[in-house]
Scaffold this active site. Structure first.
Site, PDB file in Angstrom:
ATOM      1  N   HIS A 148      69.181  93.122  76.639  1.00 23.83           N
ATOM      2  CA  HIS A 148      70.167  92.049  76.784  1.00 23.83           C
ATOM      3  C   HIS A 148      69.849  90.872  75.863  1.00 23.83           C
ATOM      4  O   HIS A 148      68.710  90.701  75.403  1.00 23.83           O
ATOM      5  CB  HIS A 148      70.244  91.573  78.238  1.00 23.83           C
ATOM      6  CG  HIS A 148      68.959  90.975  78.729  1.00 23.83           C
ATOM      7  ND1 HIS A 148      68.560  89.688  78.430  1.00 23.83           N
ATOM      8  CD2 HIS A 148      67.977  91.502  79.493  1.00 23.83           C
ATOM      9  CE1 HIS A 148      67.393  89.444  78.990  1.00 23.83           C
ATOM     10  NE2 HIS A 148      67.001  90.541  79.646  1.00 23.83           N
ATOM     11  N   ASN A 162      64.866  83.176  79.950  1.00 22.79           N
ATOM     12  CA  ASN A 162      64.020  83.577  78.810  1.00 22.79           C
ATOM     13  C   ASN A 162      63.593  82.338  78.039  1.00 22.79           C
ATOM     14  O   ASN A 162      62.415  82.164  77.708  1.00 22.79           O
ATOM     15  CB  ASN A 162      64.773  84.482  77.828  1.00 22.79           C
ATOM     16  CG  ASN A 162      65.039  85.879  78.319  1.00 22.79           C
ATOM     17  OD1 ASN A 162      66.067  86.448  77.975  1.00 22.79           O
ATOM     18  ND2 ASN A 162      64.147  86.464  79.089  1.00 22.79           N
ATOM     19  N   GLN A 175      62.139  86.480  85.302  1.00 23.43           N
ATOM     20  CA  GLN A 175      63.438  86.784  85.907  1.00 23.43           C
ATOM     21  C   GLN A 175      63.394  87.969  86.858  1.00 23.43           C
ATOM     22  O   GLN A 175      64.072  87.968  87.882  1.00 23.43           O
ATOM     23  CB  GLN A 175      64.474  87.071  84.819  1.00 23.43           C
ATOM     24  CG  GLN A 175      64.794  85.854  83.993  1.00 23.43           C
ATOM     25  CD  GLN A 175      65.718  86.191  82.858  1.00 23.43           C
ATOM     26  OE1 GLN A 175      66.917  86.019  82.975  1.00 23.43           O
ATOM     27  NE2 GLN A 175      65.157  86.673  81.766  1.00 23.43           N
ATOM     28  N   GLU A 207      69.391  86.750  74.915  1.00 25.75           N
ATOM     29  CA  GLU A 207      68.536  85.715  75.514  1.00 25.75           C
ATOM     30  C   GLU A 207      69.248  85.011  76.669  1.00 25.75           C
ATOM     31  O   GLU A 207      70.440  84.713  76.593  1.00 25.75           O
ATOM     32  CB  GLU A 207      68.156  84.687  74.451  1.00 25.75           C
ATOM     33  CG  GLU A 207      67.190  83.620  74.958  1.00 25.75           C
ATOM     34  CD  GLU A 207      66.856  82.599  73.885  1.00 25.75           C
ATOM     35  OE1 GLU A 207      65.730  82.654  73.370  1.00 25.75           O
ATOM     36  OE2 GLU A 207      67.732  81.756  73.578  1.00 25.75           O
ATOM     37  N   GLU A 221      65.436  95.531  85.555  1.00 24.88           N
ATOM     38  CA  GLU A 221      64.122  95.091  85.097  1.00 24.88           C
ATOM     39  C   GLU A 221      63.082  95.345  86.189  1.00 24.88           C
ATOM     40  O   GLU A 221      63.421  95.582  87.354  1.00 24.88           O
ATOM     41  CB  GLU A 221      64.164  93.595  84.731  1.00 24.88           C
ATOM     42  CG  GLU A 221      62.890  93.021  84.160  1.00 24.88           C
ATOM     43  CD  GLU A 221      62.365  93.749  82.935  1.00 24.88           C
ATOM     44  OE1 GLU A 221      61.991  94.933  83.035  1.00 24.88           O
ATOM     45  OE2 GLU A 221      62.291  93.121  81.863  1.00 24.88           O
ATOM     46  N   ASP A 237      60.588  94.879  89.064  1.00 19.22           N
ATOM     47  CA  ASP A 237      60.590  93.982  90.215  1.00 19.22           C
ATOM     48  C   ASP A 237      59.266  93.234  90.212  1.00 19.22           C
ATOM     49  O   ASP A 237      58.204  93.822  90.445  1.00 19.22           O
ATOM     50  CB  ASP A 237      60.777  94.776  91.506  1.00 19.22           C
ATOM     51  CG  ASP A 237      60.858  93.886  92.729  1.00 19.22           C
ATOM     52  OD1 ASP A 237      60.586  92.659  92.635  1.00 19.22           O
ATOM     53  OD2 ASP A 237      61.180  94.410  93.804  1.00 19.22           O
TER      54      ASP A 237
END
Length: 171
Positions: free
Chosen positions: A9, A15, A21, A11, A82, A84
């Protein structure tokens, strides 16, 4: 031949602020939107049959921008989420550098690589002999490549925001 264009993905605000995140939705910042638009131009002539994204908003946002010239709907899957990061989620990344041992609530590399393997199987069986763009995240994309290339995670180079790598994942 099943071809996977694996992208990260663009920015996000987090980020930019170095916030972990994990599996939070995230949102592209202005730079991230520009990165996704540049990726869209770069891939405008790619023969995509499908576009798949993590079900986290930052990946969906990126995938929608890249999919636009192809007039394809974005299919989402939690397999592309993403890592965890458990109790590290939402924390300032530089503050986490020296914490040892890590809390037990962080997804293990083994669990993430198993999920990455399920993602590759999902693409192979759902989109056989097709070209698929998949928009994920930095660490799950690393895990996917580690599984594909039969390497350790640390052997896979980190992907930049809106970077793409092409894999022939045919059986």
């Amino acid at each position: 031949m099943t071809t996977l264009y694996l992208a990260r993905h663009g920015e996000t605000y987090d980020n930019e602020r170095q916030i972990m995140q994990g599996q939070t939705p995230g949102e592209l910042n202005d730079n991230g939107i520009c990165q996704a638009e540049e990726l869209s131009l770069q891939l405008a002539d790619a023969p995509f049959d499908a576009v798949v994204a993590s079900d986290l908003w930052r990946s969906v946002q990126t995938a929608r921008i890249v999919a636009q010239p192809h007039a394809l709907e974005v299919v989402t899957t939690p397999l592309l989420r993403e890592r965890d990061w458990g109790s590290f989620t939402g924390r300032f990344i530089p503050d986490l550098k020296d914490i040892k041992p890590w809390p037990d609530d962080i997804e293990s590399l083994e669990a993430m690589k198993a999920r990455a393997g399920r993602f590759l199987d999902f693409i192979r069986t759902t989109y056989p002999n097709q070209t698929v763009l998949a928009v994920g995240h930095g660490i799950i994309n690393k895990a996917i490549q580690a599984v594909f290339f039969h390497k350790e995670m640390h052997e896979i180079e980190k992907m930049k925001n809106a970077e793409v790598r092409v894999l022939d994942i045919s059986l």
